[in-house]
Motif scaffolding. Structure first.
Motif, PDB file in Angstrom:
ATOM      1  N   ILE A  67       0.841  -1.202   0.000  1.00  0.00           N
ATOM      2  CA  ILE A  67       0.000   0.000   0.000  1.00  0.00           C
ATOM      3  C   ILE A  67       0.874   1.249   0.000  1.00  0.00           C
ATOM      4  O   ILE A  67       0.604   2.215  -0.721  1.00  0.00           O
ATOM      5  N   ASP A  90       1.975   1.984  -3.356  1.00  0.00           N
ATOM      6  CA  ASP A  90       0.884   2.180  -4.322  1.00  0.00           C
ATOM      7  C   ASP A  90       0.795   1.046  -5.331  1.00  0.00           C
ATOM      8  O   ASP A  90       0.484   1.237  -6.511  1.00  0.00           O
ATOM      9  N   GLU A  91       1.035  -0.179  -4.860  1.00  0.00           N
ATOM     10  CA  GLU A  91       0.918  -1.351  -5.725  1.00  0.00           C
ATOM     11  C   GLU A  91      -0.459  -2.000  -5.608  1.00  0.00           C
ATOM     12  O   GLU A  91      -0.822  -2.837  -6.440  1.00  0.00           O
ATOM     13  N   THR A 110      -4.672  -1.291  -3.830  1.00  0.00           N
ATOM     14  CA  THR A 110      -5.572  -0.384  -3.110  1.00  0.00           C
ATOM     15  C   THR A 110      -5.882  -0.957  -1.729  1.00  0.00           C
ATOM     16  O   THR A 110      -5.730  -2.162  -1.489  1.00  0.00           O
ATOM     17  N   THR A 148     -11.128   4.036 -11.457  1.00  0.00           N
ATOM     18  CA  THR A 148      -9.898   4.311 -12.215  1.00  0.00           C
ATOM     19  C   THR A 148     -10.213   4.551 -13.684  1.00  0.00           C
ATOM     20  O   THR A 148      -9.635   5.448 -14.318  1.00  0.00           O
ATOM     21  N   ILE A 182      -0.811   4.287  -9.882  1.00  0.00           N
ATOM     22  CA  ILE A 182      -0.237   4.843  -8.649  1.00  0.00           C
ATOM     23  C   ILE A 182      -1.170   5.896  -8.065  1.00  0.00           C
ATOM     24  O   ILE A 182      -1.447   5.912  -6.859  1.00  0.00           O
ATOM     25  N   CYS A 241      -4.304   4.145  -6.648  1.00  0.00           N
ATOM     26  CA  CYS A 241      -4.033   3.448  -5.384  1.00  0.00           C
ATOM     27  C   CYS A 241      -3.840   4.434  -4.236  1.00  0.00           C
ATOM     28  O   CYS A 241      -4.230   4.165  -3.094  1.00  0.00           O
ATOM     29  N   ARG A 242      -3.265   5.581  -4.536  1.00  0.00           N
ATOM     30  CA  ARG A 242      -2.962   6.547  -3.473  1.00  0.00           C
ATOM     31  C   ARG A 242      -4.170   7.370  -3.052  1.00  0.00           C
ATOM     32  O   ARG A 242      -4.359   7.651  -1.863  1.00  0.00           O
ATOM     33  N   TYR A 243      -4.995   7.774  -4.030  1.00  0.00           N
ATOM     34  CA  TYR A 243      -6.005   8.777  -3.713  1.00  0.00           C
ATOM     35  C   TYR A 243      -7.448   8.284  -3.675  1.00  0.00           C
ATOM     36  O   TYR A 243      -8.294   8.928  -3.059  1.00  0.00           O
TER      37      TYR A 243
END
Length: 519
Positions: A68, A71-72, A74, A242, A260, A263-265
């Motif tokens: 996580i 960012d690989e 969610t 996404t 990325i 996964c981050r936001y």
């Protein structure tokens, strides 16, 4: 020990302290990826936040937290993976306690602890237990009853496994070929969906694709998101968000960066919010005519996710804008043709077009030339770029000037020979011109004086002037005499038909006139 080494050591220590079960490769990867993006306190806070959201004491949780961080994966997909891992642990422990045969334990693990089956042990066991939950029997017997129900279901699910695995393999490769799926994703899908009791890849992928294409018509992206969802890197909802995010950003972001950002936001923001943030970053960065010129820089700001990265992006965008403005100005002038990009790259943000123009013109005046200072524009550009020294440029300019001047003599000679009254062959006359001009340089950079000198030499060949007069003309031109002065002198000589003494006086008078004009 350097500050960088100290920071790496501190980060690695923090990671192993807070995530003791982390895979060593992932620990190193976290340090390598985040050492220039996060401070130690920031890393500690991020790990604490992720651990709190995972809320798991599973050994797998530590490596999952690292994924996580990188960012690989969610957060929702991570929770689903942990659920599967924990189910495998629960099956193993329960079967050991109930003394279930190893063969049956393996069967339960195949069916109820694999994402490819979409069967979850915690859910299935609770449902099976409901039938005997309220009956008056020992807990062990209740558990065995539920296990036996699960084994019966497992047998039914495992029966077509071989056929399903074969069909799935075929459909996976077909899907990959059709949509250009990466080799890595294709291989992972094959491993997962050829396991016992797997669901139909064709049906699952079709269902997901239909959902995603409603959000975004980009088939290749939707296929890749489908594959990621079927591998539990992201959830179907993550995939839809996404796909929508990519559409909102006009499909301009590479999939690697898109994942990325997602996964981050996505765990905290909607696709519209993320797109709004991205466009806000774009508009704040300096640009020439279109904010999207800084697409790559804006992506980097979101991918890095730090204030420093925004500041650095602003500086790069400013330099890029200055370079483009300079390039456009340079491209409007033939003087810089072929070098406008290199010059803009070197001087953008450092010098204005006006400053560069001034330097260019001053430099051109210092280099020898034949007819036009701009003949040396390529050499001057190389000097400005630092790829050629001024000394070497001057040598090359002199060589080119001499070569061009000699060629010019050869070009002018045929026309001037028309006024030659003698019988010497053309080759001999050309040689006469070149030998007489060789000691001088004025003719190499002044076409009019060049022609005048050649006409004077033709006059010598015709007997109009003697050797002394033509030599005097060449000397005077070399020393800066004007063509008007020389024309007047030759006219006087022809008119007077002066003797030696009078000619001496006349030549001295013109020599003095040249000195006075230069004073």
């Amino acid at each position: 020990m350097s500050d960088k080494t100290n920071k790496r050591s501190g980060m690695l220590g923090t990671i192993y302290n807070m995530l003791p079960g982390i895979d060593d490769d992932y620990a190193a990867k976290v340090v390598y990826t985040l050492e220039n993006k996060k401070t130690l306190p920031q890393l500690q806070q991020d790990i604490a936040d992720i651990a709190a959201r995972l809320s798991s004491d599973s050994p797998m949780a530590d490596t999952t937290a690292a994924k996580i961080l990188l960012d690989e994966i969610t957060l929702n997909a991570a929770l689903r993976q942990l659920r599967i891992y924990n189910n495998a642990t629960s099956i193993t422990e329960l079967c050991a306690a109930l003394e279930v045969p190893a063969k049956d334990t393996s069967k339960l693990l195949d069916v109820y602890s694999s994402f490819s089956t979409r069967k979850y042990f915690d859910e299935e066991f609770a449902a099976a237990l409901k039938d005997v939950q309220d009956q008056d029997m020992p807990d062990k017997d209740k558990a065995l009853f539920a296990v036996n129900i699960l084994l019966e279901k497992a047998d039914a699910l495992l029966a077509p496994s071989a056929k399903t695995a074969k069909q799935n393999r075929k459909e996976i490769f077909k899907f990959a070929d059709k949509y250009g799926l990466s080799v890595k994703l294709t291989a992972e899908l094959e491993v997962l969906y050829t396991r016992p009791a797997s669901v139909s890849f064709k049906l699952e992928s079709r269902r997901l694709m239909e959902q995603l294409l409603k959000q975004n018509p980009d088939e290749r992206l939707c296929a890749s998101l489908t594959a990621r969802a079927m591998l539990c890197h992201i959830t179907p909802k993550d995939a839809q968000d996404t796909a929508l995010l990519s559409k909102l950003l006009n499909g301009r972001i590479l999939e690697e960066d898109l994942m990325i950002i997602a996964c981050r936001y996505l765990k905290a923001k909607s696709p519209a919010d993320i797109a709004g943030t991205f466009e806000s970053v774009l508009k704040k960065l300096p640009h020439v005519s279109d904010p999207w010129e800084n697409l790559g820089l804006a992506v980097r700001v979101l991918v890095d996710g730090t204030a420093d990265s925004f500041e650095a992006a602003g500086q790069k965008a400013s330099v890029r804008r200055d370079r483009e403005v300079l390039r456009k100005s340079l491209s409007k002038k033939d003087l810089y043709a072929g070098y406008e990009y290199d010059l803009a790259e070197r001087f953008g943000g450092k010098k204005t077009f006006i400053q560069l123009e001034r330097e260019m013109n001053e430099l051109l005046q210092t280099l020898p030339y034949c007819a036009d200072a701009k003949d040396n524009k390529e050499l001057a550009c190389k000097v400005l770029l630092g790829s050629l020294s001024h000394e070497e440029a001057a040598k090359q300019a002199k060589y080119l000037r001499d070569l061009k001047a000699q060629t010019l003599t050869q070009g002018l000679a045929p026309e001037l020979m028309k006024s030659y009254l003698g019988t010497k062959p053309a080759e001999e006359i050309l040689k006469f011109f070149e030998e007489n001009l060789a000691p001088y340089t004025f003719w190499k950079s002044d076409r009019e004086k060049h022609v005048f000198a050649l006409r004077t030499l033709v006059g010598e060949l015709n007997g109009t002037y003697n050797r002394r007069i033509s030599q005097f003309v060449l000397d005077m031109l070399e020393n800066g005499s004007s063509l008007e002065l020389m024309t007047d002198m030759l006219s006087n000589i022809q008119t007077r038909k002066a003797g030696k003494e009078e000619l001496d006086n006349l030549l001295n008078m013109y020599k003095q006139a040249r000195v006075d004009s230069n004073a």
